[in-house]
Design a protein around this motif. Structure first.
Motif, PDB file in Angstrom:
ATOM      1  N   PHE A   1       3.384   7.660 -48.866  1.00 18.28           N
ATOM      2  CA  PHE A   1       2.791   8.775 -49.663  1.00 18.28           C
ATOM      3  C   PHE A   1       3.579   9.477 -50.736  1.00 18.28           C
ATOM      4  O   PHE A   1       3.214   9.799 -51.862  1.00 18.28           O
ATOM      5  N   THR A   2       4.865  10.000 -50.248  1.00 20.23           N
ATOM      6  CA  THR A   2       5.525  10.436 -51.075  1.00 20.23           C
ATOM      7  C   THR A   2       6.342   9.977 -52.047  1.00 20.23           C
ATOM      8  O   THR A   2       6.385  10.145 -53.234  1.00 20.23           O
TER       9      THR A   2
ATOM     10  N   GLY B   1      -4.097   7.193 -46.809  1.00 23.46           N
ATOM     11  CA  GLY B   1      -3.495   6.171 -45.810  1.00 23.46           C
ATOM     12  C   GLY B   1      -3.849   4.929 -46.794  1.00 23.46           C
ATOM     13  O   GLY B   1      -3.330   3.690 -46.270  1.00 23.46           O
ATOM     14  N   ILE B   2      -4.166   4.991 -47.851  1.00 24.16           N
ATOM     15  CA  ILE B   2      -4.650   3.659 -48.468  1.00 24.16           C
ATOM     16  C   ILE B   2      -3.681   2.786 -48.867  1.00 24.16           C
ATOM     17  O   ILE B   2      -3.496   1.588 -48.764  1.00 24.16           O
ATOM     18  N   PHE B   3      -2.562   3.315 -49.489  1.00 22.55           N
ATOM     19  CA  PHE B   3      -1.593   2.473 -50.216  1.00 22.55           C
ATOM     20  C   PHE B   3      -0.753   1.829 -49.007  1.00 22.55           C
ATOM     21  O   PHE B   3      -0.410   0.874 -49.335  1.00 22.55           O
ATOM     22  N   LEU B   4      -0.527   2.474 -48.158  1.00 18.46           N
ATOM     23  CA  LEU B   4       0.180   2.027 -46.899  1.00 18.46           C
ATOM     24  C   LEU B   4      -0.629   1.025 -46.389  1.00 18.46           C
ATOM     25  O   LEU B   4      -0.090  -0.174 -45.879  1.00 18.46           O
ATOM     26  N   GLY B   5      -1.912   1.241 -46.217  1.00 24.15           N
ATOM     27  CA  GLY B   5      -2.933   0.163 -45.596  1.00 24.15           C
ATOM     28  C   GLY B   5      -2.689  -1.211 -46.664  1.00 24.15           C
ATOM     29  O   GLY B   5      -2.814  -2.168 -46.000  1.00 24.15           O
ATOM     30  N   ILE B   6      -2.616  -1.002 -47.623  1.00 27.40           N
ATOM     31  CA  ILE B   6      -2.799  -2.105 -48.426  1.00 27.40           C
ATOM     32  C   ILE B   6      -1.447  -3.068 -48.452  1.00 27.40           C
ATOM     33  O   ILE B   6      -1.327  -4.250 -48.231  1.00 27.40           O
ATOM     34  N   ILE B   7      -0.293  -2.427 -48.139  1.00 26.87           N
ATOM     35  CA  ILE B   7       0.966  -3.004 -47.892  1.00 26.87           C
ATOM     36  C   ILE B   7       1.228  -3.615 -46.364  1.00 26.87           C
ATOM     37  O   ILE B   7       1.472  -4.608 -46.603  1.00 26.87           O
TER      38      ILE B   7
ATOM     39  N   LEU C   1      -6.957  12.644 -39.577  1.00 32.35           N
ATOM     40  CA  LEU C   1      -8.063  12.160 -40.529  1.00 32.35           C
ATOM     41  C   LEU C   1      -7.358  12.011 -41.801  1.00 32.35           C
ATOM     42  O   LEU C   1      -7.865  11.217 -42.712  1.00 32.35           O
ATOM     43  N   ASP C   2      -6.346  12.763 -42.142  1.00 31.87           N
ATOM     44  CA  ASP C   2      -5.635  12.611 -43.484  1.00 31.87           C
ATOM     45  C   ASP C   2      -5.329  11.199 -43.601  1.00 31.87           C
ATOM     46  O   ASP C   2      -5.291  10.496 -44.645  1.00 31.87           O
ATOM     47  N   TRP C   3      -4.755  10.390 -42.425  1.00 34.15           N
ATOM     48  CA  TRP C   3      -4.071   9.211 -42.886  1.00 34.15           C
ATOM     49  C   TRP C   3      -5.047   8.216 -42.702  1.00 34.15           C
ATOM     50  O   TRP C   3      -4.919   6.834 -43.512  1.00 34.15           O
TER      51      TRP C   3
ATOM     52  N   PHE D   1      13.884   7.393 -37.692  1.00 34.49           N
ATOM     53  CA  PHE D   1      15.179   7.983 -37.703  1.00 34.49           C
ATOM     54  C   PHE D   1      15.413   8.415 -39.150  1.00 34.49           C
ATOM     55  O   PHE D   1      16.636   8.867 -39.606  1.00 34.49           O
ATOM     56  N   THR D   2      14.507   8.372 -40.052  1.00 33.08           N
ATOM     57  CA  THR D   2      14.536   8.588 -41.525  1.00 33.08           C
ATOM     58  C   THR D   2      13.938  10.137 -41.342  1.00 33.08           C
ATOM     59  O   THR D   2      13.618  10.861 -40.707  1.00 33.08           O
ATOM     60  N   SER D   3      14.400  10.794 -42.902  1.00 33.20           N
ATOM     61  CA  SER D   3      13.793  12.201 -42.791  1.00 33.20           C
ATOM     62  C   SER D   3      12.355  12.249 -43.263  1.00 33.20           C
ATOM     63  O   SER D   3      11.688  13.451 -42.919  1.00 33.20           O
ATOM     64  N   PHE D   4      11.745  11.088 -43.379  1.00 31.79           N
ATOM     65  CA  PHE D   4      10.294  10.982 -43.371  1.00 31.79           C
ATOM     66  C   PHE D   4       9.516  11.019 -42.205  1.00 31.79           C
ATOM     67  O   PHE D   4       8.448  11.614 -41.996  1.00 31.79           O
ATOM     68  N   GLY D   5      10.000  10.657 -41.236  1.00 29.77           N
ATOM     69  CA  GLY D   5       9.484  10.456 -39.718  1.00 29.77           C
ATOM     70  C   GLY D   5       8.750   9.397 -39.480  1.00 29.77           C
ATOM     71  O   GLY D   5       8.785   8.682 -38.444  1.00 29.77           O
ATOM     72  N   ASN D   6       8.086   8.653 -40.492  1.00 27.41           N
ATOM     73  CA  ASN D   6       7.104   7.801 -40.349  1.00 27.41           C
ATOM     74  C   ASN D   6       6.784   7.162 -41.765  1.00 27.41           C
ATOM     75  O   ASN D   6       7.373   7.819 -42.826  1.00 27.41           O
ATOM     76  N   ALA D   7       6.311   5.879 -41.629  1.00 19.73           N
ATOM     77  CA  ALA D   7       6.092   4.820 -43.049  1.00 19.73           C
ATOM     78  C   ALA D   7       5.081   5.791 -43.775  1.00 19.73           C
ATOM     79  O   ALA D   7       5.176   5.638 -44.999  1.00 19.73           O
TER      80      ALA D   7
END
Length: 454
Positions: free
Chosen positions: A223-224, A151-157, A144-146, A212-218
């Motif tokens: 968000f960060t 999750g809005i900004f990644l949704g825009i991109i 639900l967080d995403w 493969f990054t330290s973030f784990g996912n887009a």
């Protein structure tokens, strides 16, 4: 003459910037995408407001009364969860739809590929901690967080990237063409097959790359790196003042300044409002003073420039026929946030006398509202989205309790006294013009007075 030259030079620099923003297909798609979700967010917010209405006895009744083992408050939360809690889904679809229209491709498939690509980047797990053992588990789910404000900004991109890829593949002619006689909907589905497939492949590799990054996912990355810094910038008094200063300078040249600034600033405000609403639902302190409701309900009254104060001053304190009649015509629409009659009828546009209070009153409203909420005199806006036509006093109560209504009354009254000397100056000049016109009318020869008899 010098003032005129300055205004012309200023206008020549400002208008192209405003036009560039207002005609930008990306910014306009964001604005229109958010509008698609607006009715749903308003309904969800009102159900949240009903279940958290600031009367202790009412809240206790809803939370302690059960029907079939479920509290009444939980029933109300179903509507909020189906609207506000998944707001990013509606926004992604809306942006994909509107951007595809501007790119002159199928808007339905634009919405579909935007949503698909966004979901492909999403981690379908939620981390939970077992209370008895302290063990941390990953549960398969839609987080639900995403799908909410995070999750809005990644949704825009994702929407822009997916629709752009879809459009380019379609423009190259890499589509499956069906023979004549096949129903249009079937033909469209097959012609979209290759573009959709290419979008899926691209986002498939993007998803693998982020794993493969330290973030784990887009989602964690955006968000960060992007969303949190933008929220921190947007959640400040200085940013709000800067945005409103720019918007009202545009208004002075007849450009709808708020429409332009909202296309950039409003997505940030929505995420701040969503976090306030989540905190309200959880019974936690509200984290953000600056949000959509703060902008809509406490910065201006009656539209840009807080012209409700101006119209009240015109209605009660001016004597020229021109201003009195305009005040009578425009004051009712202004109560509901519509102020075009006074903007172009007074006029406010390119009016150096009214420019000072028109720009200054909203900035004063913002500072006073922020300070009173900062020190706790007025509760922070609860995040409930309501129609922009909601009249003041009512909107203040729904957002910040009776203290919000009192603050709105104080700010509207203060605006009247700030506008008063400026509108009285215009009023005196209009009275002189009307007197001259009346005198000129008395000296004119009427054809009725002519006689052709000896």
């Amino acid at each position: 003459m010098k003032e005129s030259k300055f205004m012309n030079k200023f206008e020549s620099k400002l208008i192209p910037i405003a036009r560039m923003i207002s005609e930008n297909k990306y910014l306009m798609s964001i604005r229109d995408g958010f509008l698609i979700g607006m009715p749903l967010l308003i309904i969800g917010s009102f159900f949240m407001l009903i279940s958290n209405f600031p009367i202790p006895a009412w809240m206790s009744l809803l939370r302690n009364t059960s029907v079939n083992g479920v509290t009444i408050a939980s029933y109300f939360s179903v509507v909020t969860n189906a609207t506000y809690s998944i707001m990013a889904i509606f926004i992604v679809m809306g942006i994909g739809f509107n951007f595809a229209k501007r790119e002159k491709t199928n808007p339905i498939f634009g919405a579909a590929v935007a949503l698909m690509s966004w979901f492909m980047l999403m981690p379908f797990t939620t981390t939970v901690t077992v209370e008895s053992t302290g063990e941390i588990l990953s549960v398969a789910s839609v987080p639900l967080d995403w799908v909410g404000s995070k999750g809005i900004f990644l949704g825009i991109i994702s929407s822009f990237v997916a629709v752009n890829i879809y459009k380019k593949i379609e423009a190259k002619g890499w589509v499956i063409k069906m023979p004549h006689g096949v129903p249009p909907t079937v033909a469209q589905a097959f012609s979209s097959l290759v573009p959709v497939g290419v979008v899926a492949v691209v986002f498939f590799f993007i998803q693998i790359g982020f794993s493969f990054t330290s973030f784990g996912n887009a989602f964690n990355f955006i968000f960060t790196v992007l969303q949190m810094p933008l929220q921190n910038i947007g959640d400040s008094l200085g940013t709000m003042l800067g945005v409103y200063l720019f918007a009202h300078i545009l208004w002075m040249f007849g450009i709808h300044g708020t429409n332009i600034t909202d296309s950039v600033f409003r997505p940030i405000l929505y995420t701040l409002s969503a976090e306030n609403l989540a905190a309200l639902s959880a019974g936690s302190p509200l984290p953000h003073i600056i949000n959509v409701q703060f902008q809509d309900l406490f910065a201006t009254y009656g539209g840009g420039g807080s012209t409700l104060s101006l119209l009240i001053a015109m209605f009660f304190f001016c004597k020229s026929k021109r201003i009195k009649e305009l005040g009578k015509l425009a004051i009712i629409p202004s109560i509901f946030g519509i102020n075009e009659p006074v903007i172009f009828g007074l006029p406010v546009v390119l009016n150096p006398i009214i420019a000072i209070p028109f720009i200054g009153v909203p900035l004063i409203n913002i500072v006073i509202s922020y300070m009173t909420m900062k020190v706790g005199l007025v509760p922070i806006c609860n995040g409930v989205v309501m129609p922009w036509t909601t009249p003041p006093i009512i909107s203040g109560f729904l957002s910040s309790g009776w203290q919000g209504s009192v603050l709105q009354i104080v700010l509207i009254t203060l605006g009247i006294f700030i506008y008063l000397p400026f509108i009285k100056t215009m009023d005196k000049s209009y009275i002189l013009e009307e007197e001259k016109f009346e005198l000129a009318g008395e000296d004119e020869i009427s054809l009725d007075d002519l006689s052709f008899e000896d």
